[in-house]
Design a protein around this motif. Sequence first.
Motif, mmCIF file in Angstrom:
data_model
loop_
_atom_site.group_PDB
_atom_site.id
_atom_site.type_symbol
_atom_site.label_atom_id
_atom_site.label_comp_id
_atom_site.label_asym_id
_atom_site.label_seq_id
_atom_site.Cartn_x
_atom_site.Cartn_y
_atom_site.Cartn_z
ATOM 1 N N LEU A 30 0.771 -1.195 0.227
ATOM 2 C CA LEU A 30 0.405 -0.181 0.085
ATOM 3 C C LEU A 30 0.536 0.856 -0.016
ATOM 4 O O LEU A 30 2.075 1.104 0.624
ATOM 5 C CB LEU A 30 -1.249 -0.134 1.270
ATOM 6 N N ILE A 31 0.288 2.798 -0.583
ATOM 7 C CA ILE A 31 0.636 4.018 -0.257
ATOM 8 C C ILE A 31 -0.240 4.364 0.627
ATOM 9 O O ILE A 31 -1.554 4.499 0.074
ATOM 10 C CB ILE A 31 0.562 4.543 -1.772
ATOM 11 N N GLN A 86 -6.314 12.002 7.083
ATOM 12 C CA GLN A 86 -6.869 11.401 6.329
ATOM 13 C C GLN A 86 -5.602 10.969 5.559
ATOM 14 O O GLN A 86 -5.694 11.972 4.605
ATOM 15 C CB GLN A 86 -7.588 12.826 6.029
ATOM 16 N N TRP A 87 -6.038 9.711 5.306
ATOM 17 C CA TRP A 87 -5.019 8.993 3.718
ATOM 18 C C TRP A 87 -5.763 7.882 3.438
ATOM 19 O O TRP A 87 -7.044 7.742 3.937
ATOM 20 C CB TRP A 87 -4.369 7.690 4.654
ATOM 21 N N MET A 88 -5.355 8.367 2.345
ATOM 22 C CA MET A 88 -6.632 7.578 1.227
ATOM 23 C C MET A 88 -5.385 6.178 0.817
ATOM 24 O O MET A 88 -4.165 5.998 1.007
ATOM 25 C CB MET A 88 -6.345 8.131 -0.490
ATOM 26 N N ILE A 89 -6.096 5.020 0.560
ATOM 27 C CA ILE A 89 -5.323 3.803 1.151
ATOM 28 C C ILE A 89 -5.626 3.286 -0.337
ATOM 29 O O ILE A 89 -5.725 2.486 -1.647
ATOM 30 C CB ILE A 89 -5.820 2.349 1.779
ATOM 31 N N GLU A 90 -4.136 3.273 -0.968
ATOM 32 C CA GLU A 90 -3.569 2.933 -2.227
ATOM 33 C C GLU A 90 -2.903 2.175 -2.291
ATOM 34 O O GLU A 90 -2.160 1.445 -1.980
ATOM 35 C CB GLU A 90 -2.821 4.457 -2.969
ATOM 36 N N LEU A 91 -4.033 1.094 -3.241
ATOM 37 C CA LEU A 91 -3.119 -0.596 -3.632
ATOM 38 C C LEU A 91 -2.063 -0.526 -5.096
ATOM 39 O O LEU A 91 -2.554 -0.049 -5.997
ATOM 40 C CB LEU A 91 -4.330 -1.210 -4.277
ATOM 41 N N LYS A 92 -0.821 -1.119 -4.402
ATOM 42 C CA LYS A 92 0.133 -0.929 -5.553
ATOM 43 C C LYS A 92 -0.099 -1.381 -6.734
ATOM 44 O O LYS A 92 -0.027 -0.903 -7.884
ATOM 45 C CB LYS A 92 1.904 -1.198 -4.850
ATOM 46 N N GLU A 93 -0.878 -2.310 -6.448
ATOM 47 C CA GLU A 93 -1.085 -4.094 -7.416
ATOM 48 C C GLU A 93 -1.578 -2.490 -8.968
ATOM 49 O O GLU A 93 -1.674 -2.475 -9.338
ATOM 50 C CB GLU A 93 -2.132 -5.000 -7.865
ATOM 51 N N ILE A 94 -3.122 -1.555 -7.963
ATOM 52 C CA ILE A 94 -3.950 -1.336 -9.001
ATOM 53 C C ILE A 94 -4.103 0.335 -9.460
ATOM 54 O O ILE A 94 -4.156 0.909 -9.959
ATOM 55 C CB ILE A 94 -5.201 -1.678 -9.526
ATOM 56 N N GLY A 95 -2.520 0.808 -8.248
ATOM 57 C CA GLY A 95 -2.487 2.407 -8.678
ATOM 58 C C GLY A 95 -3.745 3.563 -8.529
ATOM 59 O O GLY A 95 -3.564 4.576 -8.960
ATOM 60 N N TRP A 124 -11.964 -6.707 0.714
ATOM 61 C CA TRP A 124 -12.574 -7.305 2.283
ATOM 62 C C TRP A 124 -11.335 -8.978 2.586
ATOM 63 O O TRP A 124 -11.310 -9.430 1.238
ATOM 64 C CB TRP A 124 -13.466 -7.586 2.542
ATOM 65 N N HIS A 125 -11.401 -9.369 3.345
ATOM 66 C CA HIS A 125 -10.736 -10.669 4.457
ATOM 67 C C HIS A 125 -9.681 -10.740 3.373
ATOM 68 O O HIS A 125 -9.275 -11.886 3.168
ATOM 69 C CB HIS A 125 -11.280 -11.199 3.596
ATOM 70 N N LYS A 126 -8.385 -9.584 2.864
ATOM 71 C CA LYS A 126 -7.509 -10.060 2.422
ATOM 72 C C LYS A 126 -6.179 -9.323 3.108
ATOM 73 O O LYS A 126 -4.781 -9.628 2.877
ATOM 74 C CB LYS A 126 -7.492 -9.156 0.821
ATOM 75 N N GLY A 127 -6.464 -9.229 4.610
ATOM 76 C CA GLY A 127 -5.903 -7.504 5.770
ATOM 77 C C GLY A 127 -4.790 -7.358 4.860
ATOM 78 O O GLY A 127 -4.069 -6.236 5.721
ATOM 79 N N ILE A 128 -6.213 -6.520 3.651
ATOM 80 C CA ILE A 128 -5.255 -5.025 3.722
ATOM 81 C C ILE A 128 -5.703 -4.079 4.746
ATOM 82 O O ILE A 128 -4.789 -3.193 4.715
ATOM 83 C CB ILE A 128 -6.223 -4.772 2.174
ATOM 84 N N MET A 129 -6.378 -3.909 5.229
ATOM 85 C CA MET A 129 -7.085 -2.609 6.498
ATOM 86 C C MET A 129 -6.096 -2.966 7.739
ATOM 87 O O MET A 129 -5.688 -2.133 8.529
ATOM 88 C CB MET A 129 -7.922 -3.457 6.232
#
Length: 199
Positions: A30-31, A86-95, A124-129
Amino acid sequence: MKVSACTFLFLMGGKKMEHKGTQLIETPRLILRMAQMTDAEPMLRNWASDPEVTKFLTWPTYQSIDSAYTILDMWIKEYEKPDFYQWMIELKEIGEPIGSISVVHHRDDIAEAEIGYCIGQSWWHKGIMTEALTAVMQFLFTEVGVNRIEAKHDINNPHSGGVMQKCGMKYEGTSRASDRNNQGICDIAQYAILREDLG
């Protein structure tokens, strides 16, 4: 003699929080970054327009991109304040962002921060949060000087509490009929972690 909150903290041996604002945080997947106006479309598509995501939240499901533009504009203006997180959760995989995480409330007099978060259903349920919350907690403890971090959830949304537990938070109790969300008045479970709990 009047004693300021900061002076009281010093006299009691506490550490004053040093607000640093929303800083860039990077994790393996994540970023975590400041929001920008170009986030409106992915925000609407990935989580804000999904009634399953907003089911237990305190803000309504977005019906149009205008709602995303409005909140993003507000956040961007608030970034000027050093105590706004306040952060946006950016997934590196999809940018692109797939959720958000923030300090929804803080008390400088006891060095406490309350965190709130949401993420798109597809992730959900992938450990990202858990990854995002762990990173924000580390930032608040080590960089800002927070002593206590807490988070709350509707008891009918136990998965949110599962994230808190995975991050080391301890269950402190349930307050009956103590809040309101999109489901109405609800019972709220509270979790927290202290700096000393980190060992």
